[in-house]
Design a protein around this motif. Structure first.
Motif, mmCIF file in Angstrom:
data_model
loop_
_atom_site.group_PDB
_atom_site.id
_atom_site.type_symbol
_atom_site.label_atom_id
_atom_site.label_comp_id
_atom_site.label_asym_id
_atom_site.label_seq_id
_atom_site.Cartn_x
_atom_site.Cartn_y
_atom_site.Cartn_z
ATOM 1 N N ILE A 449 0.789 -1.131 -0.062
ATOM 2 C CA ILE A 449 -0.044 -0.091 0.044
ATOM 3 C C ILE A 449 1.094 1.213 0.000
ATOM 4 C CG2 ILE A 449 -1.570 1.553 1.485
ATOM 5 C CD1 ILE A 449 -3.192 -0.639 -0.004
ATOM 6 N N SER A 450 1.997 1.268 0.870
ATOM 7 C CA SER A 450 2.984 2.390 0.893
ATOM 8 C C SER A 450 3.346 2.678 -0.454
ATOM 9 C CB SER A 450 3.696 2.026 1.920
ATOM 10 O OG SER A 450 3.344 2.021 3.246
ATOM 11 N N GLU A 451 4.049 1.597 -1.123
ATOM 12 C CA GLU A 451 4.737 1.741 -2.473
ATOM 13 C C GLU A 451 3.497 2.069 -3.423
ATOM 14 O OE1 GLU A 451 5.843 -2.223 -3.401
ATOM 15 O OE2 GLU A 451 7.685 -1.952 -2.240
ATOM 16 N N ALA A 452 2.215 2.019 -3.449
ATOM 17 C CA ALA A 452 1.181 2.206 -4.218
ATOM 18 C C ALA A 452 1.000 3.851 -3.928
ATOM 19 C CB ALA A 452 0.114 1.590 -3.934
ATOM 20 N N ILE A 453 0.742 4.133 -2.837
ATOM 21 C CA ILE A 453 0.654 5.503 -2.538
ATOM 22 C C ILE A 453 1.704 6.459 -3.023
ATOM 23 C CG2 ILE A 453 0.718 7.415 -0.656
ATOM 24 C CD1 ILE A 453 -0.848 5.349 1.183
ATOM 25 N N ALA A 454 3.116 5.926 -2.947
ATOM 26 C CA ALA A 454 4.176 6.642 -3.515
ATOM 27 C C ALA A 454 4.048 6.935 -5.018
ATOM 28 C CB ALA A 454 5.272 6.029 -3.029
ATOM 29 N N ASP A 455 3.516 6.033 -5.728
ATOM 30 C CA ASP A 455 3.508 5.888 -7.242
ATOM 31 C C ASP A 455 2.204 6.532 -7.638
ATOM 32 O OD1 ASP A 455 5.652 4.160 -7.146
ATOM 33 O OD2 ASP A 455 4.647 2.314 -7.579
ATOM 34 N N SER A 456 1.351 6.895 -6.810
ATOM 35 C CA SER A 456 -0.117 7.533 -7.239
ATOM 36 C C SER A 456 0.119 8.880 -7.592
ATOM 37 C CB SER A 456 -0.999 7.256 -6.159
ATOM 38 O OG SER A 456 -0.926 7.801 -4.924
ATOM 39 N N GLY A 457 0.935 9.446 -7.088
ATOM 40 C CA GLY A 457 1.342 10.837 -7.156
ATOM 41 C C GLY A 457 1.432 11.404 -8.571
ATOM 42 N N CYS A 458 1.601 10.814 -9.612
ATOM 43 C CA CYS A 458 1.940 10.952 -11.062
ATOM 44 C C CYS A 458 0.581 10.916 -11.841
ATOM 45 C CB CYS A 458 3.269 10.437 -11.409
ATOM 46 S SG CYS A 458 2.915 8.474 -11.531
ATOM 47 N N TYR A 459 -0.402 10.643 -11.150
ATOM 48 C CA TYR A 459 -1.780 10.497 -12.019
ATOM 49 C C TYR A 459 -2.511 11.546 -11.904
ATOM 50 C CZ TYR A 459 0.089 5.410 -12.207
ATOM 51 O OH TYR A 459 0.873 4.343 -12.346
ATOM 52 N N GLN A 460 -3.085 11.689 -13.053
ATOM 53 C CA GLN A 460 -4.327 12.722 -12.958
ATOM 54 C C GLN A 460 -5.491 12.059 -12.695
ATOM 55 O OE1 GLN A 460 -4.845 14.775 -16.591
ATOM 56 N NE2 GLN A 460 -6.529 16.295 -15.536
ATOM 57 N N VAL A 461 -6.366 12.609 -11.682
ATOM 58 C CA VAL A 461 -7.705 11.946 -11.318
ATOM 59 C C VAL A 461 -8.948 12.634 -11.864
ATOM 60 C CG1 VAL A 461 -9.170 10.816 -9.515
ATOM 61 C CG2 VAL A 461 -6.548 10.868 -9.173
ATOM 62 N N LEU A 462 -9.714 11.962 -12.765
ATOM 63 C CA LEU A 462 -11.011 12.507 -13.074
ATOM 64 C C LEU A 462 -12.110 11.747 -12.542
ATOM 65 C CD1 LEU A 462 -9.838 13.157 -16.894
ATOM 66 C CD2 LEU A 462 -9.828 14.613 -14.988
#
Length: 609
Positions: A449-462
């Motif tokens: 989960i921690s790794e996924a949180i770190a990777d999620s910052g580069c996405y745009q959410v619509l």
């Protein structure tokens, strides 16, 4: 009475009752070290003989027995002219023996070489008994080396081997006693651990052992109430006197540790025995049908296992162990470049990505004949229909190998007891570990989960609506449905833990991604897995007699379980060396979704803007 039971006459009863008495070894080391004196007493003539022979070995002189009967023991030094002599006689009215005469001085040089007539197999057995209690893996080569260093005596390999065999029988009972006491032991398992299953079966006119199935209630409860619906199936060959095969069905706990659910011992690996093992597994689940999910089963898919699964669990998804598949691919095609592409195909999340990797392999070498024998729907992440939650290879193999190695010289009752002891220790250790966690998920899931949180910052959410989201990146767009726990990349569905796209969507609406992981990864379920204890089994002296009575022609007789007919052939058995490195789970090859190169993720990509 069943046809395959054997009736034994009453003349065997004294022998059976005598075997109920645990072997006892008297302590005589002090007498050997301090020496004898007139007036020393021995409990009986057997103790007297042992002590004096042990003393002869310790003092390095040969002993010649002049007289030995029920009332006296007379011995002297074997060297001509040496005055050493001892006379021990029975005390009047009591069973004890007393030293009456002792000439304790030696004028000879004693034994000048390392060989000693008193260093018999029985002496070797007594010498190593204490060590064998703590270390059953004590090898004959180690025994003869230690005896030479500690006692200054040389014994042969065969003496060491037979001494160990005799000592093991004294400590654990004979192998034959193990089968004879198995019915009583199974009865004790069910009695002390209600809800457990312990079933044995004999075959033939002499009721020879054929099969055993054991599952403790604590394991059944943990699997049905807390573990993911996944089972590993594997076996290990037993190399003892009567051979046999150890079968096992193991689950996986929340933190990816092995959780043996049921195990069996059979006289030989066969279609019939595998079918019986799975039928007992199905019957065990039958009493808990309301909690029984659709299973995913991993194995090496031997033909007899495939048939047994299809008959007893027709709705289960039965897949290959990835380690087995990859080793077969490597050994048959012998191309390192292909193997790298193969692993990329294995972990491909979508069918399109998998097919692309297969085309890459075909351009290197013709792999289609291999794919026909190993269909991708039985192992590839993209095509396999069962839910494995990221668990792709058999982890129980190493455990079974160690059990078979540690127990191959044990009687069958001690083998089961050894496995029970291992399970009890695991339950206690992991229960304490679970109580120390204060997080929502177990550590391995928290890390993902921690790794996924770190990777999620580069996405745009619509956000499309309350539960549906469009996750945009420079390479692709993914659709996330938080209510259905779905992401179009398929990682969430396959691994049971929100992927980086799902985490981005959840964080955007203030949700905690940990609460959206499958509940089998929660600390609460981890605690539930090990919540039930495995209760101890009483000492053998408290068991019922190891036979059942029956009336035949008006005569009272009883039924005894005999050892199996299959025995180890003469000579040293061939040892299969299991490479522990090959038991490790295959390392997942990370592929960057930006540059599509292997070895790093999008987060660490050098092309990142």
């Amino acid at each position: 009475m069943e046809d395959d039971q054997v009736l034994v006459g009453p003349d065997l009863v004294p022998e059976l009752e005598q075997s109920l008495v645990e072997p006892a070894q008297e302590l005589e080391q002090n007498l050997v070290e301090q020496g004898l004196a007139i007036g020393h007493e021995f409990a009986d003539v057997h103790t007297c003989r042992r002590v004096i022979k042990d003393m002869a070995i310790a003092m390095h002189f040969e002993l010649r027995v002049v007289k030995s009967d029920r009332s006296r023991f007379i011995a002297k030094c074997a060297r001509e002219g040496c005055p050493w002599r001892i006379h021990v006689a029975k005390c009047h009215g009591v069973p004890a023996f007393t030293v009456r005469t002792l000439h304790g001085e030696h004028t000879c040089d004693g034994v000048r070489d390392l060989h000693h007539q008193q260093a018999t197999v029985g002496w070797v057995a007594r010498s190593v008994e204490t060590t064998l209690r703590d270390n059953p893996q004590y090898k004959p080569k180690e025994i003869l080396q230690d005896i030479r260093e500690q006692h200054g005596v040389a014994v042969s390999y065969m003496q060491a081997w037979r001494g160990k065999e005799r000592s093991m029988a004294a400590v654990h009972g004979t192998l034959e006693d193990g089968y004879r006491f198995l019915p009583s032991y199974c009865e004790q398992i069910v009695k002390t651990n209600p809800g457990s299953v312990a079933i044995y079966k004999g075959t033939g006119p002499d009721n020879s052992f054929q099969r055993l199935f054991v599952s403790f209630h604590a394991s059944i409860h943990g699997f049905l109430n807390a573990c993911r619906p996944l089972l590993e199936i594997d076996k290990a060959d037993l190399k003892g006197k009567y051979l046999g095969t150890l079968l096992c069905a193991s689950a996986v706990d929340a933190d990816h540790m092995m959780f043996p659910l049921a195990f069996g011992i059979v006289d030989a690996e066969s279609d019939e025995n595998w079918m019986w093992f799975f039928s007992e597994l199905r019957k065990m689940f039958g009493v808990n049908t309301d909690k029984m999910p659709v299973l995913t089963i991993l194995s090496e898919r031997q033909p007899q296992v495939v048939e047994a699964v299809e008959v007893n669990f027709p709705t289960a998804f039965h897949g290959f162990c990835l380690r087995y598949v990859s080793e077969n691919f490597r050994d048959e095609l012998k191309n390192p470049k292909l193997l790298n592409i193969f692993w990329s195909a294995v972990y491909a999340l979508t069918t399109a990505e998998f097919d692309s990797k297969v085309n890459d392999m075909v351009r290197v070498q013709d792999v289609m004949p291999w794919f026909q024998r190993f269909p991708p729907n039985l192992w590839a992440v993209a095509y396999f229909e069962g839910i494995r939650y990221g668990h792709f290879s058999l982890g129980i193999t190493e455990i079974l190998y160690n059990w078979a190695l540690e127990c191959h010289e044990f009687p069958i009752v001690q083998t089961v007891q050894h496995i029970k002891h291992q399970l009890t220790c695991w339950f206690a250790e992991r229960q304490n570990l679970a109580m120390s966690y204060d997080s929502v998920l177990v550590p391995s899931a928290e890390k993902l989960i921690s790794e996924a949180i770190a990777d999620s910052g580069c996405y745009q959410v619509l956000r499309a609506n309350k539960v549906e989201f469009e996750i945009v990146s420079s390479e692709r767009t993914n659709i996330v449905d938080t209510q259905a726990r779905f992401c179009s990349c398929r990682r969430w569905q396959i691994y049971g833990i929100p992927c980086a796209h799902a985490v981005a969507a959840l964080l955007s609406c203030g949700e905690d991604p940990r609460l959206y992981a499958n509940e089998c990864f929660s600390v609460m379920k981890y605690r539930e897995t090990y919540s039930q204890p495995i209760y101890p089994i009483p000492d053998r002296s408290q068991w019922s007699l190891p036979f059942s009575f029956a009336q035949v022609g008006g005569i009272k007789a009883y039924v005894v379980l005999r050892p199996p007919k299959i025995r180890r052939p003469p000579g040293r058995p061939k040892m299969k060396i299991l490479k522990i490195d090959s038991l490790k789970r295959p390392k997942r090859i990370v592929q960057c979704s930006r540059c599509h190169l292997l070895g790093h993720s999008q987060k660490k990509c050098s092309l990142r803007n």
